[in-house]
Design a protein around this motif. Structure first.
Motif, PDB file in Angstrom:
ATOM      1  N   GLY A  30       0.811  -1.214   0.000  1.00 20.59           N
ATOM      2  CA  GLY A  30       0.000   0.000   0.000  1.00 20.59           C
ATOM      3  C   GLY A  30       0.840   1.257   0.000  1.00 20.59           C
ATOM      4  N   VAL A  31       1.860   1.265   0.833  1.00 23.06           N
ATOM      5  CA  VAL A  31       2.750   2.424   0.905  1.00 23.06           C
ATOM      6  C   VAL A  31       3.487   2.598  -0.424  1.00 23.06           C
ATOM      7  N   THR A  32       3.899   1.487  -1.014  1.00 17.01           N
ATOM      8  CA  THR A  32       4.581   1.548  -2.307  1.00 17.01           C
ATOM      9  C   THR A  32       3.679   2.170  -3.367  1.00 17.01           C
ATOM     10  N   ALA A  33       2.411   1.791  -3.372  1.00 16.05           N
ATOM     11  CA  ALA A  33       1.461   2.352  -4.341  1.00 16.05           C
ATOM     12  C   ALA A  33       1.288   3.854  -4.140  1.00 16.05           C
ATOM     13  N   VAL A  34       1.228   4.279  -2.896  1.00 18.67           N
ATOM     14  CA  VAL A  34       1.065   5.708  -2.604  1.00 18.67           C
ATOM     15  C   VAL A  34       2.341   6.476  -2.971  1.00 18.67           C
ATOM     16  N   ARG A  35       3.492   5.882  -2.733  1.00 14.78           N
ATOM     17  CA  ARG A  35       4.757   6.530  -3.113  1.00 14.78           C
ATOM     18  C   ARG A  35       4.813   6.718  -4.631  1.00 14.78           C
ATOM     19  N   ARG A  36       4.303   5.744  -5.395  1.00 13.73           N
ATOM     20  CA  ARG A  36       4.265   5.880  -6.862  1.00 13.73           C
ATOM     21  C   ARG A  36       3.292   6.977  -7.283  1.00 13.73           C
ATOM     22  N   GLN A  37       2.189   7.089  -6.570  1.00 16.97           N
ATOM     23  CA  GLN A  37       1.165   8.088  -6.902  1.00 16.97           C
ATOM     24  C   GLN A  37       1.632   9.510  -6.595  1.00 16.97           C
ATOM     25  N   PHE A  38       2.407   9.661  -5.514  1.00 16.18           N
ATOM     26  CA  PHE A  38       2.852  10.983  -5.066  1.00 16.18           C
ATOM     27  C   PHE A  38       4.372  11.003  -4.903  1.00 16.18           C
TER      28      PHE A  38
ATOM     29  N   ILE B 224       7.419  11.654  -1.080  1.00 19.53           N
ATOM     30  CA  ILE B 224       7.884  10.399  -0.489  1.00 19.53           C
ATOM     31  C   ILE B 224       8.312  10.579   0.968  1.00 19.53           C
ATOM     32  N   LYS B 225       9.028  11.647   1.283  1.00 21.58           N
ATOM     33  CA  LYS B 225       9.473  11.843   2.671  1.00 21.58           C
ATOM     34  C   LYS B 225       8.268  11.973   3.605  1.00 21.58           C
ATOM     35  N   ALA B 226       7.294  12.775   3.218  1.00 22.16           N
ATOM     36  CA  ALA B 226       6.092  12.942   4.047  1.00 22.16           C
ATOM     37  C   ALA B 226       5.331  11.619   4.169  1.00 22.16           C
ATOM     38  N   ILE B 227       5.271  10.854   3.091  1.00 22.23           N
ATOM     39  CA  ILE B 227       4.598   9.550   3.131  1.00 22.23           C
ATOM     40  C   ILE B 227       5.304   8.636   4.119  1.00 22.23           C
ATOM     41  N   ASP B 228       6.625   8.571   4.019  1.00 25.07           N
ATOM     42  CA  ASP B 228       7.392   7.706   4.922  1.00 25.07           C
ATOM     43  C   ASP B 228       7.240   8.140   6.377  1.00 25.07           C
ATOM     44  N   ASP B 229       7.281   9.442   6.607  1.00 20.33           N
ATOM     45  CA  ASP B 229       7.126   9.955   7.979  1.00 20.33           C
ATOM     46  C   ASP B 229       5.756   9.606   8.543  1.00 20.33           C
ATOM     47  N   LEU B 230       4.717   9.837   7.754  1.00 16.58           N
ATOM     48  CA  LEU B 230       3.354   9.574   8.224  1.00 16.58           C
ATOM     49  C   LEU B 230       3.104   8.067   8.373  1.00 16.58           C
ATOM     50  N   THR B 231       3.663   7.287   7.486  1.00 19.45           N
ATOM     51  CA  THR B 231       3.538   5.832   7.573  1.00 19.45           C
ATOM     52  C   THR B 231       4.124   5.315   8.879  1.00 19.45           C
TER      53      THR B 231
END
Length: 85
Positions: A4-12, A16-23
């Motif tokens: 799921g995180v990988t899919a969101v990283r591809r979308q945005f 990526i840094k904000a995604i990783d932090d929030l994840t």
């Protein structure tokens, strides 16, 4: 990394840094990421389906993906401190 995180990283990719932090700190965010990946996977399956309900399901999953994208963006926006925006 979670699918799921990988899919969101591809979308945005710019976030990526904000995604990783929030994840790392939000189970709710990780759940939305999983839902997003599941919806994308379902859309791919319906896109190649010969089922009579194909077109209807494709539209439904496209709408779901759009809604989840907005929800993800909102969560990412809310996770950034006001001084960093």
């Amino acid at each position: 990394m979670d699918e799921g995180v990988t899919a969101v990283r591809r979308q945005f990719p710019a976030r990526i840094k904000a995604i990783d932090d929030l994840t790392a700190r939000s189970e709710d965010f990780r759940e939305i990421c999983r839902d997003f990946a599941d919806a994308q996977s379902a859309l791919q399956k319906w896109n190649v389906s010969t089922d009579p309900k194909r077109d209807e399901r494709v539209v439904e999953y496209q709408e779901l993906i759009a809604e989840l994208s907005k929800e993800l963006e909102g969560a990412l926006d809310a996770s950034v401190p006001p001084t960093a925006r």
